[in-house]
Design a protein around this motif. Structure first.
Motif, PDB file in Angstrom:
ATOM      1  N   LEU A 159       0.833  -1.198   0.000  1.00 12.35           N
ATOM      2  CA  LEU A 159       0.000   0.000   0.000  1.00 12.35           C
ATOM      3  C   LEU A 159       0.864   1.242   0.000  1.00 12.35           C
ATOM      4  O   LEU A 159       1.976   1.246   0.536  1.00 12.35           O
ATOM      5  CB  LEU A 159      -0.899   0.041   1.238  1.00 12.35           C
ATOM      6  CG  LEU A 159      -1.879  -1.110   1.425  1.00 12.35           C
ATOM      7  CD1 LEU A 159      -2.609  -0.950   2.753  1.00 12.35           C
ATOM      8  CD2 LEU A 159      -2.861  -1.172   0.276  1.00 12.35           C
ATOM      9  N   ARG A 163      -7.262  -3.181   3.863  1.00 10.92           N
ATOM     10  CA  ARG A 163      -6.959  -2.791   2.482  1.00 10.92           C
ATOM     11  C   ARG A 163      -5.849  -3.635   1.867  1.00 10.92           C
ATOM     12  O   ARG A 163      -5.725  -3.712   0.658  1.00 10.92           O
ATOM     13  CB  ARG A 163      -6.560  -1.314   2.413  1.00 10.92           C
ATOM     14  CG  ARG A 163      -7.708  -0.326   2.486  1.00 10.92           C
ATOM     15  CD  ARG A 163      -8.678  -0.461   1.328  1.00 10.92           C
ATOM     16  NE  ARG A 163      -8.070  -0.292   0.046  1.00 10.92           N
ATOM     17  CZ  ARG A 163      -8.244   0.728  -0.767  1.00 10.92           C
ATOM     18  NH1 ARG A 163      -9.039   1.707  -0.433  1.00 10.92           N
ATOM     19  NH2 ARG A 163      -7.634   0.782  -1.924  1.00 10.92           N
ATOM     20  N   LEU A 166     -14.988  -0.288   1.705  1.00 13.40           N
ATOM     21  CA  LEU A 166     -13.555  -0.028   1.751  1.00 13.40           C
ATOM     22  C   LEU A 166     -12.878  -0.319   0.409  1.00 13.40           C
ATOM     23  O   LEU A 166     -11.833   0.246   0.102  1.00 13.40           O
ATOM     24  CB  LEU A 166     -12.914  -0.864   2.865  1.00 13.40           C
ATOM     25  CG  LEU A 166     -11.516  -0.492   3.302  1.00 13.40           C
ATOM     26  CD1 LEU A 166     -11.400   0.995   3.654  1.00 13.40           C
ATOM     27  CD2 LEU A 166     -11.089  -1.341   4.475  1.00 13.40           C
ATOM     28  N   ARG A 217     -14.225   0.558  -2.371  1.00 19.68           N
ATOM     29  CA  ARG A 217     -14.596   1.690  -3.238  1.00 19.68           C
ATOM     30  C   ARG A 217     -14.087   3.032  -2.723  1.00 19.68           C
ATOM     31  O   ARG A 217     -13.879   3.949  -3.501  1.00 19.68           O
ATOM     32  CB  ARG A 217     -16.117   1.755  -3.367  1.00 19.68           C
ATOM     33  CG  ARG A 217     -16.731   0.538  -4.019  1.00 19.68           C
ATOM     34  CD  ARG A 217     -18.240   0.680  -4.216  1.00 19.68           C
ATOM     35  NE  ARG A 217     -18.941   1.284  -3.093  1.00 19.68           N
ATOM     36  CZ  ARG A 217     -19.524   0.596  -2.103  1.00 19.68           C
ATOM     37  NH1 ARG A 217     -19.480  -0.712  -2.109  1.00 19.68           N
ATOM     38  NH2 ARG A 217     -20.151   1.210  -1.128  1.00 19.68           N
ATOM     39  N   ASP A 218     -13.952   3.176  -1.424  1.00 19.30           N
ATOM     40  CA  ASP A 218     -13.600   4.459  -0.829  1.00 19.30           C
ATOM     41  C   ASP A 218     -12.176   4.393  -0.311  1.00 19.30           C
ATOM     42  O   ASP A 218     -11.868   3.598   0.571  1.00 19.30           O
ATOM     43  CB  ASP A 218     -14.560   4.767   0.320  1.00 19.30           C
ATOM     44  CG  ASP A 218     -14.465   6.192   0.801  1.00 19.30           C
ATOM     45  OD1 ASP A 218     -13.530   6.909   0.383  1.00 19.30           O
ATOM     46  OD2 ASP A 218     -15.316   6.590   1.604  1.00 19.30           O
ATOM     47  N   CYS A 219     -11.308   5.208  -0.871  1.00 15.11           N
ATOM     48  CA  CYS A 219      -9.898   5.120  -0.492  1.00 15.11           C
ATOM     49  C   CYS A 219      -9.391   6.389   0.188  1.00 15.11           C
ATOM     50  O   CYS A 219      -8.198   6.546   0.383  1.00 15.11           O
ATOM     51  CB  CYS A 219      -9.051   4.806  -1.722  1.00 15.11           C
ATOM     52  SG  CYS A 219      -9.086   6.098  -2.969  1.00 15.11           S
ATOM     53  N   GLU A 220     -10.281   7.316   0.564  1.00 18.69           N
ATOM     54  CA  GLU A 220      -9.852   8.551   1.204  1.00 18.69           C
ATOM     55  C   GLU A 220     -10.068   8.490   2.708  1.00 18.69           C
ATOM     56  O   GLU A 220     -11.068   7.947   3.182  1.00 18.69           O
ATOM     57  CB  GLU A 220     -10.600   9.752   0.632  1.00 18.69           C
ATOM     58  CG  GLU A 220     -10.196  10.054  -0.793  1.00 18.69           C
ATOM     59  CD  GLU A 220     -10.793  11.351  -1.307  1.00 18.69           C
ATOM     60  OE1 GLU A 220     -11.812  11.826  -0.749  1.00 18.69           O
ATOM     61  OE2 GLU A 220     -10.237  11.894  -2.273  1.00 18.69           O
ATOM     62  N   ARG A 276      -5.031   9.479   0.600  1.00 20.43           N
ATOM     63  CA  ARG A 276      -5.547   8.484  -0.341  1.00 20.43           C
ATOM     64  C   ARG A 276      -4.752   7.193  -0.152  1.00 20.43           C
ATOM     65  O   ARG A 276      -3.528   7.219  -0.127  1.00 20.43           O
ATOM     66  CB  ARG A 276      -5.398   9.019  -1.758  1.00 20.43           C
ATOM     67  CG  ARG A 276      -5.916   8.140  -2.854  1.00 20.43           C
ATOM     68  CD  ARG A 276      -5.730   8.778  -4.233  1.00 20.43           C
ATOM     69  NE  ARG A 276      -4.306   8.926  -4.580  1.00 20.43           N
ATOM     70  CZ  ARG A 276      -3.647  10.087  -4.637  1.00 20.43           C
ATOM     71  NH1 ARG A 276      -4.240  11.221  -4.368  1.00 20.43           N
ATOM     72  NH2 ARG A 276      -2.372  10.127  -4.967  1.00 20.43           N
ATOM     73  N   ILE A 277      -5.447   6.057  -0.022  1.00 23.32           N
ATOM     74  CA  ILE A 277      -4.786   4.758   0.079  1.00 23.32           C
ATOM     75  C   ILE A 277      -4.754   4.137  -1.313  1.00 23.32           C
ATOM     76  O   ILE A 277      -5.799   3.942  -1.933  1.00 23.32           O
ATOM     77  CB  ILE A 277      -5.529   3.812   1.044  1.00 23.32           C
ATOM     78  CG1 ILE A 277      -5.675   4.441   2.431  1.00 23.32           C
ATOM     79  CG2 ILE A 277      -4.794   2.471   1.134  1.00 23.32           C
ATOM     80  CD1 ILE A 277      -6.586   3.657   3.360  1.00 23.32           C
ATOM     81  N   GLU A 278      -3.550   3.844  -1.795  1.00 21.06           N
ATOM     82  CA  GLU A 278      -3.379   3.233  -3.121  1.00 21.06           C
ATOM     83  C   GLU A 278      -2.861   1.809  -2.952  1.00 21.06           C
ATOM     84  O   GLU A 278      -1.909   1.581  -2.211  1.00 21.06           O
ATOM     85  CB  GLU A 278      -2.369   4.024  -3.942  1.00 21.06           C
ATOM     86  CG  GLU A 278      -2.759   5.473  -4.167  1.00 21.06           C
ATOM     87  CD  GLU A 278      -1.667   6.276  -4.850  1.00 21.06           C
ATOM     88  OE1 GLU A 278      -0.496   5.798  -4.929  1.00 21.06           O
ATOM     89  OE2 GLU A 278      -1.970   7.387  -5.307  1.00 21.06           O
ATOM     90  N   SER A 279      -3.486   0.873  -3.641  1.00 20.66           N
ATOM     91  CA  SER A 279      -3.014  -0.516  -3.616  1.00 20.66           C
ATOM     92  C   SER A 279      -1.923  -0.709  -4.655  1.00 20.66           C
ATOM     93  O   SER A 279      -2.003  -0.160  -5.753  1.00 20.66           O
ATOM     94  CB  SER A 279      -4.166  -1.476  -3.904  1.00 20.66           C
ATOM     95  OG  SER A 279      -5.098  -1.425  -2.861  1.00 20.66           O
TER      96      SER A 279
END
Length: 107
Positions: free
Chosen positions: A12, A64, A74, A76-79, A92-95
């Motif tokens: 992440l 995540r 979770l 859909r929503d990454c903020e 913002r969480i990015e995979s």
């Protein structure tokens, strides 16, 4: 002989997306940290991250890292917002890459 159990986890990256108020923690849009394996947090050289912003995002990271049902909120929503109401810092969480790990090697 049995196979070792394996857990699949995504790397992440948590990025400061925007600051809608006054910045007091020293973070700027684009500042980030990464999480790898089950528990390794890495900052860019010389980087820092506000403890309060970190505390807001930490509870979401283990979920995540794993595969989520597409209908899960979770997925859909990454903020995530920092709790400081005057700063209004949004992360913002990015995979990233998904990797298989021996379950016994993880926390």
């Amino acid at each position: 002989m049995t196979d070792d159990p394996v857990t699949t986890l995504a790397d992440l990256r948590v990025v400061v997306d925007r600051i809608e108020g006054r910045s007091v923690c020293g973070l700027r849009p684009g500042d980030s940290f990464t999480v790898t394996r089950s528990s390794e947090l890495r900052l860019p050289d010389g980087g820092h991250f506000c403890l309060y912003a970190l505390a807001a995002v930490l509870p979401l990271l283990p979920a995540r890292q794993r595969a989520l049902d597409p209908d899960d909120w979770l997925a859909r929503d990454c903020e995530v917002a920092c709790p400081d109401p005057e700063e209004r810092l949004v992360m913002r969480i990015e995979s990233g890459d998904v990797r298989a790990h021996r379950t016994d090697d993880l926390t």
